[in-house]
Design an enzyme around this catalytic site. Structure first.
Site, PDB file in Angstrom:
ATOM      1  N   CYS A 101       0.814  -1.227   0.000  1.00  8.86           N
ATOM      2  CA  CYS A 101       0.000   0.000   0.000  1.00  8.86           C
ATOM      3  C   CYS A 101       0.843   1.271   0.000  1.00  8.86           C
ATOM      4  O   CYS A 101       0.638   2.170  -0.830  1.00  8.86           O
ATOM      5  CB  CYS A 101      -0.979  -0.019   1.172  1.00  8.86           C
ATOM      6  SG  CYS A 101      -0.247   0.107   2.822  1.00  8.86           S
ATOM      7  N   HIS A 156      -2.661   1.440   6.834  1.00  4.45           N
ATOM      8  CA  HIS A 156      -3.012   1.307   5.416  1.00  4.45           C
ATOM      9  C   HIS A 156      -3.173   2.696   4.817  1.00  4.45           C
ATOM     10  O   HIS A 156      -3.615   3.633   5.485  1.00  4.45           O
ATOM     11  CB  HIS A 156      -4.312   0.514   5.258  1.00  4.45           C
ATOM     12  CG  HIS A 156      -4.588   0.122   3.835  1.00  4.45           C
ATOM     13  ND1 HIS A 156      -3.889  -0.870   3.187  1.00  4.45           N
ATOM     14  CD2 HIS A 156      -5.471   0.612   2.917  1.00  4.45           C
ATOM     15  CE1 HIS A 156      -4.340  -0.994   1.944  1.00  4.45           C
ATOM     16  NE2 HIS A 156      -5.292  -0.093   1.751  1.00  4.45           N
ATOM     17  N   HIS A 195      -5.744   1.864  -4.330  1.00  2.73           N
ATOM     18  CA  HIS A 195      -4.858   1.326  -3.287  1.00  2.73           C
ATOM     19  C   HIS A 195      -4.482  -0.114  -3.612  1.00  2.73           C
ATOM     20  O   HIS A 195      -5.088  -0.760  -4.473  1.00  2.73           O
ATOM     21  CB  HIS A 195      -5.527   1.418  -1.904  1.00  2.73           C
ATOM     22  CG  HIS A 195      -6.647   0.431  -1.686  1.00  2.73           C
ATOM     23  ND1 HIS A 195      -6.903  -0.159  -0.471  1.00  2.73           N
ATOM     24  CD2 HIS A 195      -7.591  -0.067  -2.541  1.00  2.73           C
ATOM     25  CE1 HIS A 195      -7.947  -0.967  -0.580  1.00  2.73           C
ATOM     26  NE2 HIS A 195      -8.386  -0.925  -1.808  1.00  2.73           N
TER      27      HIS A 195
END
Length: 365
Positions: free
Chosen positions: A280, A328, A340
């Protein structure tokens, strides 16, 4: 005589245990009964029921989340390990350069000492008295004085070089110790990641094909959330992905968003920063690198890489972060959506930002 034989064949009368003997017998009897009961109970105990598909999904989601947390720690440790390696290499180069200068000074000093030994056997006053050309002698004496000054300077320089080399080596030793610690930390996080991912794969293998497909649908709809949240987010995702693209506020943000669009479909690989795979924070770092901006490597450092903005102020190119531990990150593209890298097995994709617990946003400076 007959009476005697009759009494001889008669069985002796059994007397009951009393005192310590009685207590010992009772203890043995109770122990035997308990053992028999335990054995019977162990044989009759039902096996622990297998976890339901929902429980497996919840455990797998938790393992993936924990692996992502460990991945960001791994990324941070790797960055520190790279810095420590560079520091050790730099100090080694400096020590080598200093050693070369020291050897050169020593060579010069040795040559001067050899020359003085060859020409300095007689006392200078005697040499002057015996000289047929006092002026030439005095000129040479001045040269010797200058050579002496140079020798003194060389000796001083050599002492400084030795001291400097000792300091550099001490710093190198400290940096080498730090490097060893960084590498141990790196290995610890690597082990945590691989262990959790292996546990997730093992759990998924217990599901039937239909259950596995259902899990993948739920995970695709709401990475990191439970089944109920997944069902709500799936409907929202269908609506939001149909919205028109929102223009980026400036050319740099536009280039970052364009890069992220170009990465859609590429696999998630922990620790990867492209060009063929990403995690990520590796995706967001690479996207902004394409726009000429250098971002830190991890989620918990990227959140401080610009100006914090509220959810209502989001614009394309902003970094959006999730979970209380900032584990994240995605790149906002407008319309309530982001691009993402979700998790292992799920490639880079567009998703709504409300599918995970929102933790904050940053506008890259």
């Amino acid at each position: 005589m007959a009476a005697h034989r009759k009494s001889a064949h008669r069985k002796p009368k059994q007397r009951p245990f009393t005192g310590p003997a009685a207590r010992t017998a009772a203890t043995l009897a109770l122990a035997g009964a308990a053992t028999a009961t335990s054995a019977t109970g162990a044989g009759a105990a039902p096996a622990e029921p297998a976890p339901t598909a929902a429980q497996v999904r919840a455990k797998v989601d938790r393992l993936y989340h924990d692996a992502e947390v460990a991945t960001e720690k791994y990324n941070g440790a790797k960055e520190k390990e790279a810095a420590a390696t560079k520091a050790v290499d730099t100090l080694a180069d400096e020590a080598a350069r200093r050693t070369d200068r020291l050897n050169s000074a020593r060579h010069t000093l040795g040559s001067m000492a050899t020359a003085q030994y060859r020409t300095g056997a007689l006392d200078p006053a005697v040499q002057l008295a015996l000289s047929s050309d006092p002026d030439t002698y005095l000129e040479r004496a001045a040269q010797l004085d200058r050579a002496g000054d140079r020798q003194t300077s060389l000796l001083t320089g050599i002492r400084r070089q030795l001291s400097g080399i000792a300091r550099v080596k001490a710093r190198a030793d400290r940096e080498t110790e730090a490097l060893a610690a960084r590498r141990a930390e790196l290995q610890e996080h690597r082990t945590a990641i691989t262990t959790k991912l292996a546990a997730a794969r093992k759990l998924l293998a217990t599901l039937t094909a239909d259950e596995r497909a259902a899990y993948e649908r739920l995970a695709d709809a709401a990475h990191g959330g439970g089944p109920a949240q997944a069902d709500r987010s799936a409907t929202h995702a269908d609506r939001s992905t149909a919205r028109a693209s929102v223009a980026a506020p400036d050319s740099r943000a536009g280039r970052a968003v364009a890069f992220a669009h170009g990465a859609i479909g590429k696999p998630y690989v922990w620790g990867a920063t492209g060009p063929n795979a990403f995690d990520c924070s590796g995706l967001t770092q690479a996207a902004w690198q394409a726009a000429g901006v250098s971002l830190p490597r991890t989620t918990y450092t990227q959140i401080n890489a610009g100006q914090r903005v509220s959810r209502s102020e989001l614009a394309p190119g902003d970094l959006v972060f999730f979970y209380s531990g900032i584990s994240h990150v995605g790149l906002y593209i407008g319309g309530g959506q982001m691009i993402h890298a979700p998790r292992p097995g799920a490639p880079v994709r567009i998703a709504p930002i409300d599918q995970m617990p929102f933790a904050g946003a940053t506008r890259v400076a």
